[in-house]
Every structure is written in structure tokens, then in C-alpha cells.
Write a protein that holds these residues in place. Structure first.
Motif, PDB file in Angstrom:
ATOM      1  N   ALA A   3       3.871  -3.412  12.140  1.00  0.00           N
ATOM      2  CA  ALA A   3       4.569  -2.660  11.236  1.00  0.00           C
ATOM      3  C   ALA A   3       3.903  -1.492  11.001  1.00  0.00           C
ATOM      4  O   ALA A   3       2.701  -1.375  11.100  1.00  0.00           O
ATOM      5  N   SER A   4       4.682  -0.503  10.554  1.00  0.00           N
ATOM      6  CA  SER A   4       3.973   0.930  10.225  1.00  0.00           C
ATOM      7  C   SER A   4       3.486   0.705   8.782  1.00  0.00           C
ATOM      8  O   SER A   4       4.060   0.027   8.064  1.00  0.00           O
ATOM      9  N   PRO A   5       2.341   1.420   8.584  1.00  0.00           N
ATOM     10  CA  PRO A   5       1.906   1.715   7.351  1.00  0.00           C
ATOM     11  C   PRO A   5       2.982   1.864   6.438  1.00  0.00           C
ATOM     12  O   PRO A   5       2.868   1.300   4.981  1.00  0.00           O
ATOM     13  N   ILE A   6       4.072   2.586   6.401  1.00  0.00           N
ATOM     14  CA  ILE A   6       5.030   2.696   5.422  1.00  0.00           C
ATOM     15  C   ILE A   6       5.923   1.557   5.035  1.00  0.00           C
ATOM     16  O   ILE A   6       6.125   1.012   3.902  1.00  0.00           O
ATOM     17  N   ARG A   7       6.116   0.712   6.367  1.00  0.00           N
ATOM     18  CA  ARG A   7       6.779  -0.512   6.264  1.00  0.00           C
ATOM     19  C   ARG A   7       5.781  -1.595   5.498  1.00  0.00           C
ATOM     20  O   ARG A   7       6.502  -2.273   4.588  1.00  0.00           O
ATOM     21  N   VAL A   8       4.624  -1.568   5.755  1.00  0.00           N
ATOM     22  CA  VAL A   8       3.790  -2.401   5.039  1.00  0.00           C
ATOM     23  C   VAL A   8       3.575  -2.019   3.568  1.00  0.00           C
ATOM     24  O   VAL A   8       3.680  -3.082   3.002  1.00  0.00           O
ATOM     25  N   PHE A   9       3.539  -0.899   3.230  1.00  0.00           N
ATOM     26  CA  PHE A   9       3.642  -0.684   1.753  1.00  0.00           C
ATOM     27  C   PHE A   9       4.952  -1.108   1.140  1.00  0.00           C
ATOM     28  O   PHE A   9       4.739  -1.783   0.024  1.00  0.00           O
ATOM     29  N   PHE A  10       6.224  -1.049   1.679  1.00  0.00           N
ATOM     30  CA  PHE A  10       7.406  -1.239   1.094  1.00  0.00           C
ATOM     31  C   PHE A  10       7.633  -2.882   1.108  1.00  0.00           C
ATOM     32  O   PHE A  10       8.198  -3.612   0.149  1.00  0.00           O
ATOM     33  N   THR A  11       7.143  -3.424   2.277  1.00  0.00           N
ATOM     34  CA  THR A  11       7.614  -4.809   2.512  1.00  0.00           C
ATOM     35  C   THR A  11       6.301  -5.886   1.818  1.00  0.00           C
ATOM     36  O   THR A  11       6.471  -7.107   1.748  1.00  0.00           O
ATOM     37  N   ILE A  12       4.917  -5.461   1.937  1.00  0.00           N
ATOM     38  CA  ILE A  12       3.900  -6.266   1.497  1.00  0.00           C
ATOM     39  C   ILE A  12       3.327  -5.826  -0.044  1.00  0.00           C
ATOM     40  O   ILE A  12       3.271  -6.537  -0.678  1.00  0.00           O
ATOM     41  N   SER A  13       2.702  -4.537   0.161  1.00  0.00           N
ATOM     42  CA  SER A  13       1.974  -4.302  -0.880  1.00  0.00           C
ATOM     43  C   SER A  13       2.859  -4.367  -2.052  1.00  0.00           C
ATOM     44  O   SER A  13       2.399  -4.721  -3.139  1.00  0.00           O
ATOM     45  N   LEU A  14       3.808  -3.319  -2.136  1.00  0.00           N
ATOM     46  CA  LEU A  14       4.682  -3.152  -3.220  1.00  0.00           C
ATOM     47  C   LEU A  14       5.352  -4.633  -3.931  1.00  0.00           C
ATOM     48  O   LEU A  14       5.163  -4.975  -5.063  1.00  0.00           O
ATOM     49  N   PRO A  15       5.941  -5.542  -3.080  1.00  0.00           N
ATOM     50  CA  PRO A  15       6.647  -6.651  -3.527  1.00  0.00           C
ATOM     51  C   PRO A  15       5.441  -7.420  -3.887  1.00  0.00           C
ATOM     52  O   PRO A  15       5.374  -8.141  -5.211  1.00  0.00           O
ATOM     53  N   LEU A  16       4.162  -7.476  -3.588  1.00  0.00           N
ATOM     54  CA  LEU A  16       3.155  -8.449  -4.246  1.00  0.00           C
ATOM     55  C   LEU A  16       2.470  -7.984  -5.344  1.00  0.00           C
ATOM     56  O   LEU A  16       1.931  -8.513  -6.022  1.00  0.00           O
ATOM     57  N   ALA A  17       2.576  -6.654  -5.733  1.00  0.00           N
ATOM     58  CA  ALA A  17       1.881  -6.086  -6.800  1.00  0.00           C
ATOM     59  C   ALA A  17       3.264  -5.855  -7.998  1.00  0.00           C
ATOM     60  O   ALA A  17       2.832  -5.325  -8.819  1.00  0.00           O
ATOM     61  N   TRP A  18       4.455  -6.045  -7.355  1.00  0.00           N
ATOM     62  CA  TRP A  18       5.391  -5.760  -8.450  1.00  0.00           C
ATOM     63  C   TRP A  18       5.302  -6.472  -9.651  1.00  0.00           C
ATOM     64  O   TRP A  18       5.607  -5.683 -10.632  1.00  0.00           O
ATOM     65  N   ARG A  19       4.945  -7.558 -10.242  1.00  0.00           N
ATOM     66  CA  ARG A  19       4.834  -7.984 -11.276  1.00  0.00           C
ATOM     67  C   ARG A  19       3.685  -7.160 -12.304  1.00  0.00           C
ATOM     68  O   ARG A  19       4.223  -6.778 -13.454  1.00  0.00           O
ATOM     69  N   ASN A  20       2.867  -6.577 -11.592  1.00  0.00           N
ATOM     70  CA  ASN A  20       1.798  -5.851 -12.513  1.00  0.00           C
ATOM     71  C   ASN A  20       2.532  -4.487 -12.657  1.00  0.00           C
ATOM     72  O   ASN A  20       2.429  -3.796 -13.509  1.00  0.00           O
ATOM     73  N   ILE A  21       3.364  -4.012 -11.483  1.00  0.00           N
ATOM     74  CA  ILE A  21       3.943  -2.478 -11.662  1.00  0.00           C
ATOM     75  C   ILE A  21       5.026  -2.690 -12.827  1.00  0.00           C
ATOM     76  O   ILE A  21       5.231  -1.795 -13.749  1.00  0.00           O
ATOM     77  N   VAL A  22       5.675  -3.641 -12.684  1.00  0.00           N
ATOM     78  CA  VAL A  22       6.636  -3.822 -13.747  1.00  0.00           C
ATOM     79  C   VAL A  22       6.136  -3.755 -15.226  1.00  0.00           C
ATOM     80  O   VAL A  22       6.659  -3.065 -15.983  1.00  0.00           O
ATOM     81  N   SER A  23       5.191  -4.690 -15.391  1.00  0.00           N
ATOM     82  CA  SER A  23       4.312  -4.552 -16.882  1.00  0.00           C
ATOM     83  C   SER A  23       3.852  -3.165 -16.950  1.00  0.00           C
ATOM     84  O   SER A  23       4.200  -2.692 -17.949  1.00  0.00           O
TER      85      SER A  23
END
Lengths: 265, 350
Positions: free
Chosen positions: A175-195
Motif C-alpha cells: 500500500a502507498s503511504p496515502i492509502r495506509v493513512f486512509f485505510t489504516i491510521s484514520l479508521p483506527l484513530a477514528w473514535r478519538n478524532i470524532v470526539s
């Protein structure tokens, strides 16, 4: 029964419970008092007042817009701060917290100096027909200025809690770094981001000091409450305040609920 | 061929020195060393997750030192598996196939095939949080293999599995390698290396201190550390079988040993520690059920005293003290008997 319940606690625990109760009462008391002294009839009448409706509506959508627009830069910034080490990182972390610690009227003055019609930013805005001072765009900037730290800090905590291993694994899977950001980092941090988003939204909505310096009109709810109080007195300001709190509560509970069900679906 | 040339890398409390080795296609290459020796760091450098301070890496003479992680064609399975927790097993497997030009139907077919091969078809719709360690590992392995990496890197794949699962994974890895998959694995367990590897590099404190064919390294340790760390010198490919209540191991040369094990019948390795074998000048009636006549083929000083190589048709390494050597008057060419108890013969299934 009751006596046995009390007896189960050590004196120190009772002392702790007593102090905690005082603090809780301190928070609940004034709010409860305000609700009790507002009759349903007053609330009903206030909710029909077009000025009140307009200002609550304005507050909600401008704060929402400010949150979303600033999130476009705030979330990447949070990711950068969570993942990269660089010179002056501590300084930057301190700068991000600045809007929380400075007086909000001072923040308003600072923002006004930045976006008034005489400045480069102000002129650029006018050129494309976007006015800041006395306009929703200016209110959004004031709200964003004082509330962005809540989003950045929460999102950063969220990204920090995502193990780097997951991102590394995704990279080795091609995966490219941008895909990693959108498919891994962002979804896994999503709960904190929503708060963080909710916190930022809430903080923006309740902003008074910075907003009133940039725009007395159109009136956001906190300004309207203050205006009613200074022109007509407590009993006229109270129903607006209660109504605003109720609408905000409905919004937050709704947002929390939405973000939770989405996550667990 | 994958080659590391003079790789060095400093970490805050540790340094990799001058790491060089070659992995030929089809090899089962094991980097063996105690924990903290720098094994995982080497894998991270090969995969491209960490950039070395010095040295280079080559695939068929093509320099990949600066190549991006995602285009190296190297697959890695981490010790903690790193199965994405927010995706179902199916999505984990499909992750590397998405955005690569595959059609949906093709992806579904490849996922189904790979799941079948790793025996995880029944887990495809599960969330990773509901899986056991062994299941997670198979998912991680399947997710990496589905991309058909030219080199498969494994970080301590057997370490966190319990004994019953270990054996299954060992055979799986061996089969993969026999089907042509090049594997580079790190481990601290020499038995694992003994049973799986055809080439071994022993690493200690960030340096490779010996490398080569597994047999050479295990039979001819070049230093005290390697000798101590690689432990058992007597190991033979063998077939386990039972007759009545007794268990036997048949070596490749036809020799048959008595042993005691819970393992099921089949192929594997027999291991006997050099200090568990006794040398006597004649066939003494003892409780040891394995007794063979032989001839001393060599004597060499070792860490513990002497190492006597006895040829009974099979070569046994026997550890004895200087005192015993003198008392028995042992010398090269002398006819002796060796004996060892069935309970001292270990069997590891492959």
C-alpha cells in the motif's frame, strides 16, 4: 439497609464521596436552578421568537462548518505530530495549545487584526466577495481559532494509540503511504478524532469573547444571550440560555450516538 | 538471490555491525541468536522499514537499498502478526490485492484459495479480536503469501505458539519452502533452526559470527558461543514408528534407535545431547536400551572437555571430560561401545 451501606465505607472514602458530591452539586446546581426557574410556557414562547431561532441556527451551522473546514488541516497536522520527530516539535505543541490559554477577547482582537478589511487576508477575501468582519466567515474563523486545539490534541492522541506496526504491515503489503493513512491510521484513530470533532464543535458553539469582537451581528446564541441580559435583564436572557443548552445537548447526544453505532456496526 | 552487504545500523542502545549474507532462491534461511541480538532489526532493514546507516541490499545484483517498501516484493510476518483489527479476516487477506488492477471476482477467488491453503476458510467473516494467537498467525501468513512475495520474512513464528500448534506450523512452513517459497526466518530456538533451515546465520550482539549450511554450522561451531548456543550436535532426520508399545526411530542409514515420545508416527528429527551418551570399552549390561559398537573417528577439545566422534555407521558426538579420556585410554581408531537411554532421545516432528 442504609446504615449497612454507610458502614461498608472507610471514613476516608466517605470524606472523598462528600467532597465529590460538593463539586457535582456545584456544577448541577446553577444549571438546575436555571431550568427550574424557566417555565415551559416561557420556553415555548422563546422557541417561537424568530431572532432566537435564527441565532441558534446560525451558531450550529457556522460552528459545524468551522469544525469541518479546520479539520481538513487539523487532522493531517495531528498525524504529523503523532508520527514524525522534528526540531521544534515541543514548541509547535505549545503553540497549538496557545488558543486555550489566552483570554478569548484577546484572541478575538488578534484574529480581527488578521482578517480586517485593511489586511492582506481581508483584501483577498473582499476580492472574491467574502467578507469576514460582521459575517459568518469571520465568526467561523474566530470559532476555529479558539477551538482547533481540542481537535488537534484529541486526533493526535488517537494516532499515537495506533501501533506503527499496522502501518508498517500495510506498507509491506504494497500500500502507498496515502492509502495506509486512509485505510489504516484514520479508521483506527477514528473514535478519538470524532470526539475531537465534537469537542471542537461544542467549543466553537459556546464561544462568546472572540466572536463578539469580530461580529456583533449576525448574532450567535452566546451573543444573543448576553444582549438580552444587558438590555432586558436576567429573566429575558434565561429562557434563551435554557433553549440553547437543550438544543446543544440534543445535538451532542445525537452525535455521540451516531459515531458509536457507526463504529460498532 | 537476496544479498546483504556490510549493513550497519546504530540504535540508541544497540548496534548492528557489518551484516552480510546471501539467500539463494528456494533457501530456508534462518538467522539464529539469543533475544536482543538484533534479529528483528535485520528483518526490518530487509523489508525497508528501517534504513541502514551503511551497506547495501541487492536482489539479483539490483540495488534495493533505497527502494520503497511497497515495491520491494518482500513479505514479512511480524511476531505480533499485526492483523488489522478493524477489518474482517477476508478484508485483511484482500488488502494487498485492492487497487492493483484485480477485478472483484478475481480477488474473491484468490482470497478463497489462500484461505483454503492456510485452513482458515471458516474464519473469513470473523473479526481479528475473536481469533486465537495461532489463528491470527495463519491469517497474517495468508495475508502476506497472497501477494506471492519473492522472499518471505518471518519473525519468531513459533515462539508464541503452544507446543501442539508449533508442530502444525513447522510442517506448514516446511511444505511452503519445499513448494519453492524462499524463507528468511529469525529465531532464538536452535531446535527450530535444526529442523527447518538449510542455511543458518548465528548472530550475537549485532554481529553475524558464523553462517553457512545448517549442517556445517551445527557440526562445526566456529566459536564457544556458537557451540553453546547451538547445543545439540547429534541430530538425524528420522522416521518414527511404533511396534507393540515401543517407539523406534529409523535413521536414513537404516539404523534403529529406541526412544520415548508422545509424538505421532511420521518424519522428523532425532536429537541426542552429547553429554547423554556414554562410552565404554565393552558392551556393559546397563539400563540404557540403545547400545552400539563403533570406532573412534576423531577427538577434539571442546568447551566442556573433549568431543569424541564415534562412528557406528552413524556419527555420534560424545562429550567427555579429560579425566574419562585418560582413564579409558581413548584414541582415534579405538573400538568402543556407546550407550544412551531411550528417554534421552528427543524426537521433533516436522
Amino acid at each position: 439497609m442504609y446504615f449497612r451501606f454507610i458502614m461498608r465505607f472507610q471514613p476516608f472514602q466517605l470524606f472523598l464521596i462528600l467532597l465529590s458530591g460538593v463539586v457535582l452539586l456545584f456544577i448541577i446546581g446553577p444549571l438546575l436552578g436555571m431550568f427550574i426557574s424557566t417555565t415551559p410556557y416561557q420556553l415555548f414562547e422563546t422557541s417561537k421568537d424568530p431572532e432566537v431561532q435564527r441565532s441558534i441556527g446560525l451558531t450550529l451551522w457556522v460552528s459545524m462548518a468551522a469544525t469541518l473546514v479546520f479539520a481538513l488541516g487539523g487532522i493531517p497536522l495531528a498525524y504529523l505530530l503523532a508520527r514524525k520527530d522534528f526540531a521544534l516539535k515541543k514548541v509547535i505543541l505549545g503553540i497549538i495549545d496557545l488558543p486555550i490559554v489566552i483570554p478569548h477577547s484577546a484572541a478575538g482582537i488578534a484574529v480581527l487584526g488578521f482578517i480586517s478589511r485593511e489586511t492582506v487576508v481581508g483584501k483577498m477575501g473582499s476580492a472574491i466577495g467574502l467578507d469576514f468582519v460582521g459575517a459568518p466567515a469571520g465568526i467561523a474563523i474566530a470559532m476555529g481559532f479558539v477551538s482547533i486545539p481540542f481537535l488537534v490534541n484529541a486526533a493526535r492522541d488517537g494516532f499515537l494509540a495506533v501501533p506503527v506496526r499496522y502501518e508498517q504491515a500495510a506498507l509491506t503489503l504494497g500500500a502507498s503511504p496515502i492509502r495506509v493513512f486512509f485505510t489504516i491510521s484514520l479508521p483506527l484513530a477514528w473514535r478519538n478524532i470524532v470526539s475531537g470533532l465534537i469537542l471542537m464543535f461544542a467549543r466553537g458553539m459556546s464561544e462568546f469573547g472572540a466572536v463578539i469582537i469580530i461580529a456583533y451581528h449576525p448574532m450567535v446564541a452566546p451573543v444573543l444571550i448576553w444582549e438580552r441580559f444587558s438590555s432586558f435583564g436576567l429573566s429575558y436572557a434565561r429562557p434563551v440560555a435554557v433553549l440553547f443548552i437543550l438544543v446543544s445537548l440534543v445535538f451532542f447526544i445525537g452525535l455521540r450516538f451516531l459515531s458509536r453505532t457507526k463504529k460498532d456496526a | 538471490m537476496l544479498e546483504l552487504r556490510n549493513i550497519s545500523k546504530s540504535y540508541p542502545d544497540f548496534k548492528l555491525h557489518d551484516i552480510s549474507f546471501r539467500v539463494e532462491d528456494g533457501d530456508y534461511f534462518i538467522i539464529l541468536g539469543p533475544s536482543g541480538a538484533g534479529k528483528t532489526q535485520i528483518l526490518e532493514i530487509i523489508a525497508g522499514l528501517v534504513h541502514p546507516d551503511e551497506g547495501g541490499m541487492f536482489i539479483d545484483e539490483r540495488d534495493i537499498t533505497e527502494e520503497r517498501i511497497q515495491s520491494r516484493g518482500i513479505g514479512i510476518v511480524f511476531q505480533d502478526y499485526a492483523v488489522f483489527p478493524h477489518m474482517k479476516v477476508r478484508e485483511n487477506l484482500a488488502y494487498s490485492l485492492r487497487r492493483t488492477g484485480y477485478e472483484k471476482g478475481q480477488i474473491a477467488r484468490l482470497v478463497a484459495e489462500q484461505a483454503e491453503a492456510m485452513e482458515i476458510s471458516h474464519l473469513l467473516d470473523r473479526r481479528p479480536s475473536t481469533l486465537s494467537g495461532g489463528e491470527l498467525q495463519r491469517v497474517a501468513l495468508a495475508r502476506t503469501l497472497i501477494r506471492k512475495p519473492r522472499y518471505l520474512l518471518l519473525d519468531e513464528p513459533l515462539a508464541s505458539l503452544d507446543v501442539s500448534l508449533r508442530q502444525g506450523l513447522r510442517s506448514l512452513l516446511k511444505q511452503l519452502n519445499q513448494a519453492g517459497q524462499t524463507i528468511v526466518q529469525v529465531t532464538h530456538d536452535y531446535e527450530e533452526a535444526l529442523v527447518l533451515a538449510d542455511k543458518v546465520a548465528v548472530i550475537h550482539q549485532g554481529k553475524i559470527i558464523q553462517s553457512g549450511k545448517a549442517d556445517d554450522v551445527f557440526h562445526h561451531p566456529g566459536s564457544e558461543f556458537v557451540a553453546r548456543f547451538t547445543g545439540i550436535r547429534n541430530y538425524f532426520p528420522a522416521r518414527l514408528f511404533r511396534e507393540e508399545d515401543r517407539q523406534y526411530g529409523e535413521l536414513e542409514n537404516g539404523a534403529i534407535l529406541r526412544l520415548a515420545t508422545d509424538e505421532t508416527e511420521g518424519r522428523g528429527f532425532i536429537l541426542i545431547r552429547g553429554e547423554d551418551i556414554f562410552i565404554s570399552l565393552e558392551d556393559l549390561p546397563t539400563s540404557a536400551t540403545n547400545r552400539f559398537p563403533g570406532r573412534i573417528a576423531g577427538i577434539s577439545p571442546s568447551v566442556y572437555g573433549f568431543e569424541v566422534l564415534v562412528d557406528t555407521g552413524t556419527l555420534y558426538y560424545v562429550r567427555i571430560t579429560r579425566e574419562s579420556l585418560q582413564n579409558l585410554g581413548l584414541h582415534e581408531g579405538k573400538e568402543v561401545w556407546i550407550s544412551f537411554k531411550a528417554s534421552n532421545v528427543r524426537f521433533v516432528r516436522v
